[in-house]
Design a protein around this motif. Structure first.
Motif, mmCIF file in Angstrom:
data_model
loop_
_atom_site.group_PDB
_atom_site.id
_atom_site.type_symbol
_atom_site.label_atom_id
_atom_site.label_comp_id
_atom_site.label_asym_id
_atom_site.label_seq_id
_atom_site.Cartn_x
_atom_site.Cartn_y
_atom_site.Cartn_z
ATOM 1 N N MET A 1 0.849 -1.199 0.000
ATOM 2 C CA MET A 1 0.000 0.000 0.000
ATOM 3 C C MET A 1 0.877 1.238 0.000
ATOM 4 S SD MET A 1 -2.869 1.258 2.750
ATOM 5 C CE MET A 1 -1.629 1.616 4.005
ATOM 6 N N HIS A 2 0.560 2.166 -0.857
ATOM 7 C CA HIS A 2 1.324 3.422 -0.918
ATOM 8 C C HIS A 2 0.717 4.430 0.037
ATOM 9 C CE1 HIS A 2 3.810 2.388 -4.384
ATOM 10 N NE2 HIS A 2 2.759 1.732 -4.807
ATOM 11 N N THR A 3 1.573 5.050 0.862
ATOM 12 C CA THR A 3 1.113 6.098 1.762
ATOM 13 C C THR A 3 2.013 7.312 1.690
ATOM 14 O OG1 THR A 3 2.378 5.072 3.553
ATOM 15 C CG2 THR A 3 0.047 4.520 3.407
ATOM 16 N N PRO A 4 2.233 7.871 0.465
ATOM 17 C CA PRO A 4 3.121 9.022 0.374
ATOM 18 C C PRO A 4 2.480 10.279 0.954
ATOM 19 C CG PRO A 4 2.554 8.158 -1.812
ATOM 20 C CD PRO A 4 1.713 7.455 -0.794
ATOM 21 N N HIS A 5 3.323 11.133 1.499
ATOM 22 C CA HIS A 5 2.872 12.426 2.019
ATOM 23 C C HIS A 5 3.830 13.469 1.472
ATOM 24 C CE1 HIS A 5 0.013 10.789 5.039
ATOM 25 N NE2 HIS A 5 0.757 9.726 4.825
ATOM 26 N N LEU A 6 3.390 14.220 0.463
ATOM 27 C CA LEU A 6 4.311 15.013 -0.337
ATOM 28 C C LEU A 6 4.308 16.499 -0.019
ATOM 29 C CD1 LEU A 6 6.177 13.450 -2.262
ATOM 30 C CD2 LEU A 6 4.100 12.228 -1.709
ATOM 31 N N ARG A 7 4.798 17.323 -0.942
ATOM 32 C CA ARG A 7 5.200 18.689 -0.652
ATOM 33 C C ARG A 7 5.157 19.602 -1.862
ATOM 34 N NH1 ARG A 7 6.507 15.462 -3.562
ATOM 35 N NH2 ARG A 7 8.342 15.588 -4.782
ATOM 36 N N SER A 8 5.835 20.771 -1.792
ATOM 37 C CA SER A 8 5.878 21.732 -2.893
ATOM 38 C C SER A 8 7.249 21.774 -3.543
ATOM 39 C CB SER A 8 5.519 23.119 -2.377
ATOM 40 O OG SER A 8 5.379 23.165 -1.004
ATOM 41 N N SER A 9 7.429 22.656 -4.580
ATOM 42 C CA SER A 9 8.678 22.643 -5.344
ATOM 43 C C SER A 9 9.794 23.403 -4.641
ATOM 44 C CB SER A 9 8.441 23.225 -6.728
ATOM 45 O OG SER A 9 7.916 24.493 -6.638
ATOM 46 N N TYR A 72 5.791 3.632 -9.899
ATOM 47 C CA TYR A 72 4.632 4.030 -9.088
ATOM 48 C C TYR A 72 4.030 5.347 -9.580
ATOM 49 C CZ TYR A 72 2.318 6.441 -5.245
ATOM 50 O OH TYR A 72 1.431 7.174 -4.498
ATOM 51 N N ILE A 73 2.708 5.390 -9.685
ATOM 52 C CA ILE A 73 2.010 6.638 -10.005
ATOM 53 C C ILE A 73 0.556 6.535 -9.554
ATOM 54 C CG2 ILE A 73 1.563 5.863 -12.396
ATOM 55 C CD1 ILE A 73 1.630 8.892 -13.173
ATOM 56 N N GLU A 74 0.084 7.556 -8.859
ATOM 57 C CA GLU A 74 -1.327 7.669 -8.500
ATOM 58 C C GLU A 74 -1.608 9.097 -8.028
ATOM 59 O OE1 GLU A 74 -2.842 5.691 -4.951
ATOM 60 O OE2 GLU A 74 -0.789 5.413 -4.228
ATOM 61 N N ASP A 75 -2.876 9.448 -7.987
ATOM 62 C CA ASP A 75 -3.301 10.704 -7.381
ATOM 63 C C ASP A 75 -3.752 10.375 -5.974
ATOM 64 O OD1 ASP A 75 -4.579 13.015 -6.498
ATOM 65 O OD2 ASP A 75 -5.245 13.544 -8.528
ATOM 66 N N ILE A 76 -3.020 10.859 -4.976
ATOM 67 C CA ILE A 76 -3.349 10.540 -3.590
ATOM 68 C C ILE A 76 -4.294 11.581 -2.974
ATOM 69 C CG2 ILE A 76 -1.227 9.256 -3.256
ATOM 70 C CD1 ILE A 76 -0.115 11.677 -1.727
ATOM 71 N N ARG A 77 -4.858 12.447 -3.832
ATOM 72 C CA ARG A 77 -5.875 13.424 -3.418
ATOM 73 C C ARG A 77 -5.361 14.376 -2.345
ATOM 74 N NH1 ARG A 77 -8.554 12.837 -7.939
ATOM 75 N NH2 ARG A 77 -9.143 10.669 -8.323
ATOM 76 N N ASP A 78 -4.141 14.854 -2.550
ATOM 77 C CA ASP A 78 -3.557 15.825 -1.621
ATOM 78 C C ASP A 78 -3.442 17.201 -2.256
ATOM 79 O OD1 ASP A 78 -1.556 15.360 -3.445
ATOM 80 O OD2 ASP A 78 0.039 15.085 -1.966
#
Length: 275
Positions: A1-9, A72-78
């Motif tokens: 299961m992917h649980t990424p928590h991402l950010r800005s540039s 890996y690629i998905e839209d995690i709705r963040d």
């Protein structure tokens, strides 16, 4: 299961320090690569860098197998559009666009090149306009290409890894501290606002001095992690702070400043081990 928590540039600079010594014949025979070997004393040591990749992957992808994430690629709705690849490049935060542009310069006509106009249009938004329905499949096809894997590695280093290591060394902190910087830049971005890496570091500096300014490393890193937790709690997508609380804090409490194995930690309830 992917649980990424991402950010800005983000962006940064590269610093280089050199020294020379003139002495007798015995000194003249010293290995030419001695200075380079001495410089790789932090997270940029290849063995430590591999540990860093696994630590980040445990949080971003619930797996230590970071090399499995090129596809890996998905839209995690963040709110950042598509998230993809080994470090969570995002279609809404410019780093995915930079990556695909680099790949296309190196290999024109690749599977993703046709999507560059759409990537430029959606940059800064969460839109998929012009990317659906074919972009995810194109990404996965591209991920079979060694040139695309190398482009991901290079952009990860340029945008995230190298800045973290260079700034950590400038602040006088060791391998664990450099990793704390790296993980923060991955999630929050290398900007100067209050919840970016620059803001987190400033908040820490208000409370403690780094070793480069005569401070205690453990005290400073605790202040940095406090500031990091505060920043994470400002955004709902980041409110689970276990990647700090049950990972980086554990290493710091154990005074494992060099990230020497064995390492045991938890992220989002999952347990991990590096022997």
């Amino acid at each position: 299961m992917h649980t990424p928590h991402l950010r800005s540039s983000r962006r940064t600079v590269l610093a280089l320090i050199g020294a020379s010594l003139v002495a007798g014949p015995a000194i003249a025979t010293a290995p030419a690569n001695a200075a380079a070997a001495a410089a790789a004393t932090g997270l940029d040591d290849p063995a430590k860098k591999e540990i860093a990749m696994k630590l980040v992957s445990s949080a971003e992808n619930s797996s230590l197998d970071w090399k499995a994430q090129y596809k890996y690629i998905e839209d995690i709705r963040d709110g950042r559009g598509y998230t993809a690849g080994i470090i969570g490049f995002c279609s809404g935060t410019h780093d995915m666009l930079d990556l695909v542009e680099l790949y296309t310069r190196r290999k024109p006509g690749n599977a993703l090149a046709a999507y560059l106009p759409a990537l430029r249009r959606v940059d800064g938004t969460d839109s998929h306009q012009g990317l659906d329905p074919g972009y995810p499949d194109a990404w996965r096809r591209a991920a079979q290409d060694q040139a695309f894997k190398q482009a991901q590695n290079d952009e990860r280093d340029r945008v995230y890894f190298n800045p973290a290591v260079q700034r950590g060394k400038a602040d006088g902190i060791g391998t664990l501290g450099q990793f704390a910087y790296y993980d923060a830049i991955v999630m929050h971005g290398d900007g100067d606002d209050g919840t970016s890496f620059g803001g987190i570091r400033r908040r820490a500096l208000d409370r403690a001095k780094p070793p480069a300014r005569g401070g205690d490393e453990v005290t400073y890193l605790n202040a940095f992690l406090d500031a990091r937790v505060w920043a994470m709690k400002q955004e709902e997508a980041h409110e689970d702070t276990s990647r700090v609380d049950t990972a980086q804090r554990v290493f710091l409490r154990n005074r494992n400043m060099n990230l020497d194995p064995p390492l045991d930690w938890k992220v989002y309830g999952d347990s991990f081990h590096i022997g």
